[in-house]
Design a protein around this motif. Sequence first.
Motif, PDB file in Angstrom:
ATOM      1  N   ILE A  17      44.550  20.486  55.509  1.00  0.00           N
ATOM      2  CA  ILE A  17      43.137  20.094  55.501  1.00  0.00           C
ATOM      3  C   ILE A  17      42.731  19.536  56.858  1.00  0.00           C
ATOM      4  O   ILE A  17      41.671  19.855  57.395  1.00  0.00           O
ATOM      5  CB  ILE A  17      42.889  19.025  54.409  1.00  0.00           C
ATOM      6  N   MET A  18      43.606  18.678  57.400  1.00  0.00           N
ATOM      7  CA  MET A  18      43.289  18.008  58.652  1.00  0.00           C
ATOM      8  C   MET A  18      44.583  17.555  59.329  1.00  0.00           C
ATOM      9  O   MET A  18      45.541  17.182  58.662  1.00  0.00           O
ATOM     10  CB  MET A  18      42.398  16.788  58.401  1.00  0.00           C
ATOM     11  N   ALA A  19      44.578  17.603  60.658  1.00  0.00           N
ATOM     12  CA  ALA A  19      45.646  17.008  61.450  1.00  0.00           C
ATOM     13  C   ALA A  19      45.076  15.762  62.119  1.00  0.00           C
ATOM     14  O   ALA A  19      44.016  15.823  62.753  1.00  0.00           O
ATOM     15  CB  ALA A  19      46.144  17.993  62.502  1.00  0.00           C
ATOM     16  N   VAL A  20      45.754  14.637  61.962  1.00  0.00           N
ATOM     17  CA  VAL A  20      45.348  13.397  62.612  1.00  0.00           C
ATOM     18  C   VAL A  20      46.367  13.107  63.713  1.00  0.00           C
ATOM     19  O   VAL A  20      47.560  12.977  63.434  1.00  0.00           O
ATOM     20  CB  VAL A  20      45.293  12.230  61.612  1.00  0.00           C
TER      21      VAL A  20
ATOM     22  N   ILE B 256      47.257   6.522  59.679  1.00  0.00           N
ATOM     23  CA  ILE B 256      47.552   6.514  58.237  1.00  0.00           C
ATOM     24  C   ILE B 256      46.293   6.183  57.447  1.00  0.00           C
ATOM     25  O   ILE B 256      45.974   6.837  56.445  1.00  0.00           O
ATOM     26  CB  ILE B 256      48.678   5.516  57.911  1.00  0.00           C
ATOM     27  N   LYS B 257      45.564   5.172  57.882  1.00  0.00           N
ATOM     28  CA  LYS B 257      44.338   4.760  57.178  1.00  0.00           C
ATOM     29  C   LYS B 257      43.304   5.886  57.188  1.00  0.00           C
ATOM     30  O   LYS B 257      42.651   6.158  56.167  1.00  0.00           O
ATOM     31  CB  LYS B 257      43.760   3.497  57.824  1.00  0.00           C
ATOM     32  N   LEU B 258      43.145   6.553  58.341  1.00  0.00           N
ATOM     33  CA  LEU B 258      42.216   7.677  58.404  1.00  0.00           C
ATOM     34  C   LEU B 258      42.698   8.826  57.529  1.00  0.00           C
ATOM     35  O   LEU B 258      41.899   9.469  56.828  1.00  0.00           O
ATOM     36  CB  LEU B 258      42.050   8.146  59.857  1.00  0.00           C
ATOM     37  N   GLY B 259      43.999   9.076  57.559  1.00  0.00           N
ATOM     38  CA  GLY B 259      44.575  10.123  56.711  1.00  0.00           C
ATOM     39  C   GLY B 259      44.320   9.866  55.239  1.00  0.00           C
ATOM     40  O   GLY B 259      43.999  10.788  54.468  1.00  0.00           O
ATOM     41  N   GLU B 260      44.453   8.598  54.815  1.00  0.00           N
ATOM     42  CA  GLU B 260      44.175   8.240  53.421  1.00  0.00           C
ATOM     43  C   GLU B 260      42.719   8.525  53.071  1.00  0.00           C
ATOM     44  O   GLU B 260      42.422   9.069  52.001  1.00  0.00           O
ATOM     45  CB  GLU B 260      44.488   6.763  53.204  1.00  0.00           C
ATOM     46  N   GLN B 261      41.826   8.165  53.967  1.00  0.00           N
ATOM     47  CA  GLN B 261      40.402   8.378  53.695  1.00  0.00           C
ATOM     48  C   GLN B 261      40.085   9.866  53.578  1.00  0.00           C
ATOM     49  O   GLN B 261      39.316  10.282  52.698  1.00  0.00           O
ATOM     50  CB  GLN B 261      39.558   7.756  54.817  1.00  0.00           C
ATOM     51  N   ILE B 262      40.697  10.675  54.431  1.00  0.00           N
ATOM     52  CA  ILE B 262      40.498  12.129  54.362  1.00  0.00           C
ATOM     53  C   ILE B 262      41.004  12.669  53.028  1.00  0.00           C
ATOM     54  O   ILE B 262      40.357  13.506  52.385  1.00  0.00           O
ATOM     55  CB  ILE B 262      41.202  12.828  55.540  1.00  0.00           C
TER      56      ILE B 262
ATOM     57  N   VAL C 147      48.174  15.997  57.834  1.00  0.00           N
ATOM     58  CA  VAL C 147      49.383  15.811  58.636  1.00  0.00           C
ATOM     59  C   VAL C 147      49.122  14.851  59.782  1.00  0.00           C
ATOM     60  O   VAL C 147      48.081  14.938  60.459  1.00  0.00           O
ATOM     61  CB  VAL C 147      49.879  17.155  59.196  1.00  0.00           C
ATOM     62  N   LEU C 148      50.065  13.948  60.014  1.00  0.00           N
ATOM     63  CA  LEU C 148      49.976  12.987  61.114  1.00  0.00           C
ATOM     64  C   LEU C 148      50.924  13.411  62.236  1.00  0.00           C
ATOM     65  O   LEU C 148      52.143  13.482  62.030  1.00  0.00           O
ATOM     66  CB  LEU C 148      50.348  11.586  60.624  1.00  0.00           C
ATOM     67  N   PHE C 149      50.359  13.710  63.407  1.00  0.00           N
ATOM     68  CA  PHE C 149      51.137  14.102  64.580  1.00  0.00           C
ATOM     69  C   PHE C 149      50.973  13.051  65.678  1.00  0.00           C
ATOM     70  O   PHE C 149      49.865  12.562  65.900  1.00  0.00           O
ATOM     71  CB  PHE C 149      50.634  15.431  65.165  1.00  0.00           C
TER      72      PHE C 149
END
Length: 443
Positions: free
Chosen positions: A360-363, A394-400, A337-339
């Motif tokens: 899984i992860m919040a960015v 977004i880029k970090l979220g994709e990698q995760i 999730v992107l916040f």
Amino acid sequence: MKLFCKNNPYKRKHILIYGLGKSGIASKKFLESNGAKVWVYCDGDKIKFNFDNIDLVVVSPGVALDSPVCQEFIKRKIKIISELELGYLNLNGKLVAITGTNGKTTTTALVGKIIENENTFVAGNIGLPLISLYRKTDASTITICEASSFQLETIDMFHPNISAILNIAPDHLFRHKTFENYIECKKNIYKNQTKNDILILNYDDWSKNICENTQVNKYFFSTFDQFDNSSFKGTYVSDGEIYFKENFENTFIMNTKSIKLLGKKNLENVLAAVLISKLLGISNSQISQRIEIFLPLKHRLEIVYETKKIRYINDSKATNVASAIADISCLDGKSVVLFGGSDKGESFDILFKNLDENVIMAVVFGETKEKLINSAKKVGFDRVKICENLCKAIKLGEQICFDYCSDEKINLILAPACASFDEFSNYEERGETFRKIAKGGNV
């Protein structure tokens, strides 16, 4: 306030348009066509009008009443109204007004789609200023109007035949200062309604009790079975089916499996739209057929792209905590999730308290990133990363997603829980940026 002419209350009057967005431009066009002397002012402009010569002020939604200019008019007892009020005063036919912290745009658009004909209009906060319908409505017209707290703040005579409050949660506190003030603005939607009018409320939300002392005729919608509830009238869900209940009769409308909108929040929106449509006399077949073909609006739980490993979901319209929580909770499978964005004055503690193991992860990113990180730490949520801006998030979220993905596709959802004004002019621009990057484009 000075008295206006009986037949034309605007002719030869000096009227100030404060704010020149869509509603300001439409108000200016209307008032000038009716012989008013119109002045226009935007924050930062040089004041070219005389305060004492102004008869009326029409404010755009973005203008707060505590601005120095508004305060000066209030001190001089010069009337201030919103474009919503101006539009109402020059409208014919039936008016349906819909408000709520979340879901009002989808519900308004859905009702408009269900009824859709040449004499039904969708207007208000959804994009078309109410005043632009001047001379387009008659006694047989139905106008479906989305009303925001900003627009309702300056209500005087605004009087819908049917009003709906979908839900209320803390929002826009940077503008309203307190949650109590925000609630009072929402309550203005039924301020002038009588026992001959209808107020629709969410039976599952605490806000159903905010108007206990009003005489207005109340209907409700609920995602729970109300078959045996003798005091309930409205729409509800039972075993995956939507029913309309009135006078102890339960009428089947449609199966929820036919709805293309995701999540419990959207189910509530559908129930509200069904109820409004029934009260306007629309047939069950027309209601179900139109709902079955209604697709999610842009930037509202919108699946914009899919690969073998990632499902990109644009929920840029989730600009407050309650909306983000509701939307994330309705997703199947694992999510990143992107916040982030600009601050609306909300606490993020409850946001992180409501994230389960499927996240899984919040960015976090943008202006509120540090505030978000602090809330995550405070409640013990440690699955969080920080980025400077949306693009990097977004880029970090994709990698995760790639790192965690096995056979199950992972949702990468932009559900900001914040406004967009640190990087973007509005949530639409933010959502379009997400869409473009998701599809491999550069920004």
